[in-house]
Write an enzyme that holds these catalytic residues in place. Structure first.
Site, short mmCIF file in Angstrom:
data_model
loop_
_atom_site.label_atom_id
_atom_site.label_comp_id
_atom_site.label_asym_id
_atom_site.label_seq_id
_atom_site.Cartn_x
_atom_site.Cartn_y
_atom_site.Cartn_z
CB CYS A 344 -1.03 -0.17 1.45
SG CYS A 344 -1.79 -1.40 1.49
NE ARG A 439 -9.55 -3.24 -2.39
CZ ARG A 439 -9.48 -4.43 -2.24
NH1 ARG A 439 -10.01 -5.36 -2.94
NH2 ARG A 439 -9.02 -4.96 -1.25
P1 XMP Z 1 -0.75 -7.19 3.35
O1 XMP Z 1 0.12 -6.45 4.37
O2 XMP Z 1 -1.20 -8.25 3.84
O3 XMP Z 1 -1.92 -6.22 3.01
O4 XMP Z 1 -0.08 -7.39 2.20
C1 XMP Z 1 -3.25 -6.59 2.20
C2 XMP Z 1 -4.05 -5.68 2.39
O5 XMP Z 1 -3.84 -4.51 1.87
C3 XMP Z 1 -4.98 -3.76 1.48
N1 XMP Z 1 -4.67 -3.48 -0.01
C4 XMP Z 1 -4.21 -2.10 -0.41
N2 XMP Z 1 -4.02 -0.84 0.29
N3 XMP Z 1 -3.36 0.06 -1.70
C5 XMP Z 1 -3.72 0.10 -0.40
O6 XMP Z 1 -3.51 1.14 0.20
C6 XMP Z 1 -3.34 -1.10 -2.64
O7 XMP Z 1 -3.05 -0.99 -3.88
C7 XMP Z 1 -3.91 -2.18 -1.80
N4 XMP Z 1 -4.19 -3.55 -2.35
C8 XMP Z 1 -4.58 -4.10 -1.20
C9 XMP Z 1 -5.97 -4.61 1.44
O8 XMP Z 1 -6.95 -4.14 2.48
C10 XMP Z 1 -5.70 -5.97 1.74
O9 XMP Z 1 -6.33 -6.81 2.42
#
Ligand code: XMP
Length: 521
Positions: A344, A439
């Site tokens: 993120c 999203r």
């Molecule tokens: P981890 O740390 O497990 O996080 O890799 C997965 C979670 O990150 C969120 N998510 C995003 N948040 N930009 C964001 O700010 C993104 O592109 C993105 N893609 C996923 C989502 O809540 C996921 O479960």
């Protein structure tokens, strides 16, 4: 007699959530900023229970959910998660019809039954089969033989799949249909593995059982070795997460689709979610970057009105007001996390988001009042983070931890002798172009305009099966519970005592001042 924490000496240092987070109210804290104090324990890690309820109907045997991301959860991942007692949320970066079949694959997955076994036809040569095995690197060499009408014609056994017979036709080498053991789908009943187990006990030396319908069309293959492995697993502590009809549980993310006028496309949303419900989906997730918004609230209300009993996850939020809003709209479980994810960049790009432990504390208090559950979404990199998250939530959602697993979508790529899988944020440019733009509050058609990406594209080292990764995580969670004397997750929430960690304390927490030979796992 159970020993109590000494209130005089321990109390000012190791504080319960209420006192600790209020005392630290002016700073956003995340997992590594805090540590949990150990407490008197009569609980061995292996005796701890990890069941959790996301809603009254939806119970998991471990509190771990795989993220609805297009490089993390499709049917293979969801099946592996449910078999281990957790839940997979199938992403929505795919045509709606495909998402329906992904859900069906999970719901109709019969563990141990190979539903689409590789089949051969009577006219092929044994040499063709040998070439197929070589090309696809199959680790088996017994194949059902099916005629051009799809009917079972026999079984090609491994002992005839040899180069010396390469020029022979399969029809001349197969075990004929009359001598092949089969069972109908109906006869398999509700517990196919128990039925197959009984069959193999009664038929000494038989290792394969073919599944057919009343017209003798092939519908699957059950092997003795799979049945034995599953019977072994059934003795395991954490049972698969199943619905009332004994099917694996499965969730699916749904998009707040809009029509040409920018309004929620009610008809399309209801048709799609109706399809998911028909296929037996256990929960839908309205997944967005900003859940405390009218669009998300409206979407949740539309779903709640149309499907009064359907468990709904919604998010993401990081405030008590956000939790109250989504709960008021009808959500049962609220995702907490804005910007903690490993891929993120929301905090960098938009300058918003709250470190995860503080966000979880604030949200958990509103959730308790509203009787909804909290899912800690993002930022989990190790089992200790899960233990900390579970002191304030009902389950964790992980992306990065599972993205390198065999069951995650995508191929393994080799770079400088190391194996990796692609992992990308749903807010990365590439993912938004594939459909997840809504999203992040953008239109998919905006792809030609400048989109502000809030995620990156990355690689994760290939890390083997979900079973293996979850075994490590669960072992860690159970250790943490043992240290706190918590027999179950409710006790973990109640007993947790926190203290902040200094930068020196963080360094002390990881291996230091040694040359590491082997990593912990
Ligand atoms: P981890 O740390 O497990 O996080 O890799 C997965 C979670 O990150 C969120 N998510 C995003 N948040 N930009 C964001 O700010 C993104 O592109 C993105 N893609 C996923 C989502 O809540 C996921 O479960």
């Amino acid at each position: 007699m159970a020993a109590k924490p000494n209130p005089t000496f321990d109390g000012p240092f190791y504080q319960p959530a209420e006192k600790f987070f209020l005392a630290n109210g002016k700073i956003g804290l995340t997992f590594d900023d805090v540590t949990l104090a150990t407490l008197y324990s009569e609980i061995l890690p292996r005796d701890t229970q990890l069941e959790t309820a996301l809603t009254e109907q939806l119970r998991l045997n471990i509190p771990v959910i795989s993220s609805d991301m297009d490089t993390v959860t499709e049917s293979r991942m969801a099946i592996a998660m449910a078999i281990n007692g957790g839940l997979g949320l199938i992403h929505y970066n795919m045509p709606e019809r495909q998402q329906l079949s992904e859900v069906s694959r999970v719901k109709y997955h019969v563990q141990g039954l190979i539903q689409e076994p590789i089949q051969v036809s009577p006219d092929q040569l044994i040499g063709d089969v040998l070439a197929l095995i070589e090309e696809k690197k199959f680790g088996f060499s017994t194949f059902p033989v099916v005629d051009d009408k799809g009917k079972l014609a026999g079984l090609l056994s491994s002992h005839v799949v040899k180069p010396r017979y390469a020029a022979k036709k399969i029809s001349a080498a197969l075990t004929p249909r009359s001598q092949v053991h089969s069972i109908t789908k109906k006869e398999l009943g509700k517990d196919p593995i128990a039925r197959a187990d009984k069959f193999f006990t009664e038929h000494i030396g038989i290792h394969k059982l073919l599944v057919v319908d009343d017209d003798d069309h092939l519908h699957g293959l059950i092997t003795l070795s799979d049945v034995e492995r599953i019977q072994q697993e059934r003795k395991a502590q954490f049972k698969p997460a199943r619905d009332a009809q004994f099917r694996l549980v499965c969730g699916a993310a749904v998009s707040a689709t809009r029509n040409a006028f920018g309004e929620l496309d009610r008809a399309r949303i209801l048709a799609h979610v109706g399809g998911l419900v028909e296929r037996g989906v256990d929960v839908v997730a309205v997944s967005t970057a900003h859940g405390f918004s009218k669009g998300v609230g409206d979407m949740v209300k539309v779903l709640r009105d149309a499907f009064p009993k359907l468990p709904i996850i919604a998010g993401n939020v990081t405030s008590a007001a956000g939790v109250e809003y989504l709960a008021g709209c009808g959500a049962n479980a609220i995702k907490v996390g804005q910007g903690p994810g490993s891929i993120c960049t929301t905090r960098i790009v938009a300058g918003v988001g709250i470190p995860q432990m503080t966000a979880l504390y604030v949200c958990s208090r509103a959730a308790a009042k509203k009787k909804v559950s909290i899912l800690a979404d993002g930022g989990i990199t190790k089992s200790g983070d899960i233990v900390k998250a579970m002191t304030l939530s009902q389950a964790v959602i992980c992306g990065g931890i599972f993205a390198g697993c065999t069951e995650a979508p995508g191929e393994v790529v080799e770079i400088s002798g190391k194996m990796y899988k692609h992992y990308r944020g749903m807010g990365s440019l590439a993912a938004m172009k594939s459909g997840s733009a809504a999203r992040y509050g953008h239109e998919k058609a905006d792809a030609t305009r400048k989109l502000a990406a809030e995620g990156i594209e990355a690689l994760k080292e290939s890390c083997g099966s979900v079973d293996r990764v979850l075994a490590q995580l669960i072992g860690g969670i159970q250790s943490g519970m043992g240290y706190l004397g918590a027999a179950n997750l409710a006790q973990l929430r109640e007993k947790a005592r926190y203290i902040r960690v200094s930068p020196a304390g963080q360094r002390e927490a990881a291996p230091h001042d040694v040359v590491e030979l082997k990593t912990g796992n």
